[in-house]
Enzyme design. Structure first.
Site, mmCIF file in Angstrom:
data_model
loop_
_atom_site.group_PDB
_atom_site.id
_atom_site.type_symbol
_atom_site.label_atom_id
_atom_site.label_comp_id
_atom_site.label_asym_id
_atom_site.label_seq_id
_atom_site.Cartn_x
_atom_site.Cartn_y
_atom_site.Cartn_z
ATOM 1 N N VAL A 134 -3.680 4.168 8.301
ATOM 2 C CA VAL A 134 -4.566 3.825 7.186
ATOM 3 C C VAL A 134 -3.609 3.247 6.145
ATOM 4 O O VAL A 134 -2.856 3.973 5.514
ATOM 5 C CB VAL A 134 -5.339 5.048 6.641
ATOM 6 C CG1 VAL A 134 -6.184 4.650 5.440
ATOM 7 C CG2 VAL A 134 -6.209 5.664 7.741
ATOM 8 N N PRO A 135 -3.581 1.926 6.004
ATOM 9 C CA PRO A 135 -2.459 1.236 5.345
ATOM 10 C C PRO A 135 -2.434 1.283 3.812
ATOM 11 O O PRO A 135 -2.554 0.269 3.126
ATOM 12 C CB PRO A 135 -2.606 -0.194 5.851
ATOM 13 C CG PRO A 135 -4.078 -0.358 6.062
ATOM 14 C CD PRO A 135 -4.555 0.984 6.551
ATOM 15 N N CYS A 136 -2.199 2.469 3.287
ATOM 16 C CA CYS A 136 -2.123 2.633 1.832
ATOM 17 C C CYS A 136 -0.925 1.883 1.238
ATOM 18 O O CYS A 136 -0.941 1.528 0.057
ATOM 19 C CB CYS A 136 -2.064 4.108 1.456
ATOM 20 S SG CYS A 136 -0.803 5.055 2.306
ATOM 21 N N HIS A 137 0.082 1.605 2.057
ATOM 22 C CA HIS A 137 1.261 0.873 1.563
ATOM 23 C C HIS A 137 0.932 -0.573 1.203
ATOM 24 O O HIS A 137 1.697 -1.219 0.500
ATOM 25 C CB HIS A 137 2.383 0.913 2.604
ATOM 26 C CG HIS A 137 2.044 0.232 3.894
ATOM 27 N ND1 HIS A 137 1.212 0.810 4.836
ATOM 28 C CD2 HIS A 137 2.396 -0.967 4.379
ATOM 29 C CE1 HIS A 137 1.080 -0.015 5.857
ATOM 30 N NE2 HIS A 137 1.791 -1.109 5.612
#
Length: 172
Positions: A134-137
């Protein structure tokens, strides 16, 4: 029973820890994450199937490629708002970024309201228990400034550079 497994990352990244309920991945974070609630010291070390799938995903990802599958994961404690933010993060393409404010505008538009708090979005992004997948970056501050990352700003920069590849440009 909760299980955990350590993943050794390539040079330039902090190592990672993953958690599972025995079936689904329930947590993935950098070992030195600033949010210690993402770490369960009572979990049992055991290499289970979902960890093998996650390791395969991470190996592909850290080789500079976009994985074409997602290991099974479950996010516990999702409120409706957090789910909306997770859904928006999952829509961010590999190698691209978006701001907290842009996510807030998308959610506001979906609800037919004029405004949504970018800070509230930031809180939900920071809460994310399954980083990278889950690409929070890929979520940036105003004017695309690289801001806050629970896994460490140096990891966020390295992840964005990895995804940018040879072109060295990350944008949406």
């Amino acid at each position: 029973m909760i299980y955990k497994w350590k993943y050794t990352t390539p040079d330039g990244f902090s190592d990672m820890i993953m958690y599972s309920d025995g079936t689904d991945l329930t947590g993935l974070s950098f070992i030195h994450s600033s949010n210690k609630q993402k770490h369960d010291e009572n979990a049992e070390d055991r290499l289970i199937d979902v960890f093998r799938e996650t390791i395969h995903w991470l190996d592909i990802y850290f080789s500079g490629q976009e994985p074409d599958f997602v290991p099974p994961y479950k996010i516990n404690g999702l409120t409706d708002f957090r789910k909306e933010v997770v859904d928006e993060m999952n829509r961010i393409p590999y190698g691209k970024t978006i701001t907290y404010g842009e996510i807030a505008k998308r959610i506001a538009k979906k609800h037919g309201i004029e405004k949504m708090s970018a800070q509230a979005v930031g809180g939900a992004v920071g809460w994310n228990p399954i980083c990278l997948i889950v690409p929070c970056h890929r979520v940036m501050g105003a004017k695309r400034k690289i801001t806050g990352y629970g896994g460490g700003i140096e990891n966020k920069i390295a992840l964005l550079e990895l995804e940018a590849g040879k072109n060295n440009e990350v944008c949406i």
